[in-house]
Design a protein around this motif. Sequence first.
Motif, PDB file in Angstrom:
ATOM      1  N   GLU A 188       7.701  15.885   4.071  1.00 46.12           N
ATOM      2  CA  GLU A 188       8.445  16.584   5.101  1.00 46.12           C
ATOM      3  C   GLU A 188       8.441  18.101   4.995  1.00 46.12           C
ATOM      4  O   GLU A 188       8.378  18.660   3.896  1.00 46.12           O
ATOM      5  N   TYR A 189       8.566  18.726   6.164  1.00 46.61           N
ATOM      6  CA  TYR A 189       8.871  20.154   6.221  1.00 46.61           C
ATOM      7  C   TYR A 189      10.352  20.328   5.895  1.00 46.61           C
ATOM      8  O   TYR A 189      11.211  19.690   6.519  1.00 46.61           O
ATOM      9  N   VAL A 190      10.663  21.191   4.932  1.00 47.67           N
ATOM     10  CA  VAL A 190      12.054  21.392   4.502  1.00 47.67           C
ATOM     11  C   VAL A 190      12.419  22.878   4.486  1.00 47.67           C
ATOM     12  O   VAL A 190      13.424  23.270   3.904  1.00 47.67           O
ATOM     13  N   GLY A 191      11.596  23.707   5.113  1.00 50.52           N
ATOM     14  CA  GLY A 191      11.806  25.146   5.092  1.00 50.52           C
ATOM     15  C   GLY A 191      12.834  25.604   6.107  1.00 50.52           C
ATOM     16  O   GLY A 191      13.602  24.806   6.653  1.00 50.52           O
ATOM     17  N   PRO A 192      12.861  26.905   6.384  1.00 47.96           N
ATOM     18  CA  PRO A 192      13.831  27.464   7.330  1.00 47.96           C
ATOM     19  C   PRO A 192      13.756  26.788   8.699  1.00 47.96           C
ATOM     20  O   PRO A 192      12.693  26.331   9.127  1.00 47.96           O
ATOM     21  N   ARG A 193      14.896  26.731   9.372  1.00 45.21           N
ATOM     22  CA  ARG A 193      14.959  26.080  10.683  1.00 45.21           C
ATOM     23  C   ARG A 193      13.976  26.713  11.666  1.00 45.21           C
ATOM     24  O   ARG A 193      13.742  27.915  11.643  1.00 45.21           O
ATOM     25  N   HIS A 194      13.460  25.865  12.548  1.00 37.08           N
ATOM     26  CA  HIS A 194      12.526  26.268  13.599  1.00 37.08           C
ATOM     27  C   HIS A 194      11.273  26.939  13.036  1.00 37.08           C
ATOM     28  O   HIS A 194      10.586  27.683  13.739  1.00 37.08           O
ATOM     29  N   GLN A 195      10.996  26.656  11.763  1.00 37.16           N
ATOM     30  CA  GLN A 195       9.804  27.184  11.083  1.00 37.16           C
ATOM     31  C   GLN A 195       9.700  28.712  11.198  1.00 37.16           C
ATOM     32  O   GLN A 195       8.620  29.272  11.351  1.00 37.16           O
ATOM     33  N   ARG A 196      10.837  29.365  11.071  1.00 40.77           N
ATOM     34  CA  ARG A 196      10.850  30.833  11.038  1.00 40.77           C
ATOM     35  C   ARG A 196      10.713  31.251   9.575  1.00 40.77           C
ATOM     36  O   ARG A 196      11.609  31.024   8.766  1.00 40.77           O
ATOM     37  N   PHE A 197       9.607  31.832   9.206  1.00 44.12           N
ATOM     38  CA  PHE A 197       9.375  32.188   7.807  1.00 44.12           C
ATOM     39  C   PHE A 197      10.410  33.190   7.332  1.00 44.12           C
ATOM     40  O   PHE A 197      10.793  34.115   8.058  1.00 44.12           O
ATOM     41  N   SER A 198      10.846  33.012   6.094  1.00 39.65           N
ATOM     42  CA  SER A 198      11.806  33.949   5.523  1.00 39.65           C
ATOM     43  C   SER A 198      11.116  35.275   5.198  1.00 39.65           C
ATOM     44  O   SER A 198       9.882  35.360   5.151  1.00 39.65           O
ATOM     45  N   ARG A 199      11.912  36.276   4.944  1.00 40.58           N
ATOM     46  CA  ARG A 199      11.358  37.595   4.604  1.00 40.58           C
ATOM     47  C   ARG A 199      10.527  37.517   3.330  1.00 40.58           C
ATOM     48  O   ARG A 199       9.454  38.117   3.234  1.00 40.58           O
ATOM     49  N   ARG A 200      11.004  36.756   2.348  1.00 39.58           N
ATOM     50  CA  ARG A 200      10.257  36.627   1.091  1.00 39.58           C
ATOM     51  C   ARG A 200       8.942  35.890   1.297  1.00 39.58           C
ATOM     52  O   ARG A 200       7.911  36.255   0.713  1.00 39.58           O
ATOM     53  N   GLN A 201       8.965  34.853   2.115  1.00 36.03           N
ATOM     54  CA  GLN A 201       7.729  34.125   2.401  1.00 36.03           C
ATOM     55  C   GLN A 201       6.704  35.035   3.079  1.00 36.03           C
ATOM     56  O   GLN A 201       5.525  35.045   2.720  1.00 36.03           O
ATOM     57  N   ARG A 202       7.154  35.802   4.063  1.00 34.60           N
ATOM     58  CA  ARG A 202       6.241  36.708   4.777  1.00 34.60           C
ATOM     59  C   ARG A 202       5.687  37.772   3.840  1.00 34.60           C
ATOM     60  O   ARG A 202       4.490  38.094   3.891  1.00 34.60           O
ATOM     61  N   ARG A 203       6.545  38.321   2.980  1.00 29.51           N
ATOM     62  CA  ARG A 203       6.092  39.386   2.093  1.00 29.51           C
ATOM     63  C   ARG A 203       5.004  38.892   1.149  1.00 29.51           C
ATOM     64  O   ARG A 203       3.939  39.524   1.022  1.00 29.51           O
ATOM     65  N   HIS A 204       5.238  37.776   0.497  1.00 28.45           N
ATOM     66  CA  HIS A 204       4.245  37.262  -0.454  1.00 28.45           C
ATOM     67  C   HIS A 204       2.989  36.775   0.264  1.00 28.45           C
ATOM     68  O   HIS A 204       1.861  37.016  -0.210  1.00 28.45           O
TER      69      HIS A 204
END
Length: 326
Positions: A188-204
């Motif tokens: 399953e996908y268990v990340g942020p709602r509506h698949q909006r990447f977090s700031r940390r995910q985007r940065r890395h």
Amino acid sequence: MRSFVILVLGLLKRLAVRLFPPGWRHQVEAHHWEAVDLENARQVSWDSIECLGRMAVHEMTGGRWEQTMDVIIASMALPDPDHLRGLTLGCGDMACEHWFFVHPRLPFELVDAYDISRGMIDRARDLTDSLGLNVQYHVADVNYLELPPETYDLVVVAHSMHHFKRIDHIVEQIDRSLKPGGLLVAWEYVGPRHQRFSRRQRRHANMVLRALPPRYRRERDGHTRNRVQSQSLLFMSPDEAIRSDRILPALERMDILYQYNWAGLLFPLLRGDIAANFDQDDPEDRKVIDCLFQLDRLLCQSGQVEPSFSITIAAKSLDGPAGVSG
């Protein structure tokens, strides 16, 4: 400007869906999946790099197995393995789910399959009929199911739980419906709602993306990707990752045998169509894939990024149903 307009339209669409009655919302969700070209989507999906899944299972099991079915067979403790009954929720076209019920060492007599889309069930029936798999299909909203107690030997939820709203209720029902010795398999996908990447995910992900040679960043339209982007809300289903952040806490009520939480880097990095640039059979590409997997593992396990996906194999809770709903 175009990106801003698409974002606004997506937000308006999601607001409109929330304001209309549930029946209308369910129709929109069903029509969305009937219109999607799933075959094309799977070909360019980040997990179309199949070795990533095998590496995740290998990591999850401490190096014992690479195939999920091997883990299932080794973990099930059933009193009557000759009369197996299965369940899958949000079955879609059964392209993924059917594999769990056709293994020669686990022959299932009957599988119950639920989905909100009649069109998807029609596609699924064509597939399972061709395989000789006995499936009883149900067009229903999984959020409100009341499952029979101690009925199923194996419950499979693959890439669908993050479309459900009443996560706690559904996990409670799954736990209740499992026979002693039965298993839940959730991918399953268990990340942020509506698949909006977090700031940390985007940065890395952006740092790693910029370090990749251009040939790995080339998109189908010929452009070179220079930064990661979340999918527009305009093109998502109404229930895409609607309560995805509730999945891992809800699963804790069960007896978790194996779990691997991952892809906090891999999903934002490879999402879209650039995954097709990686040939897992090419030695040079495989080295890059291996490096990306290990970097993802380190970032997720150290808490530097939130996991986007989880593979969970769980047994019936040791304490029995706890009456949770939500």
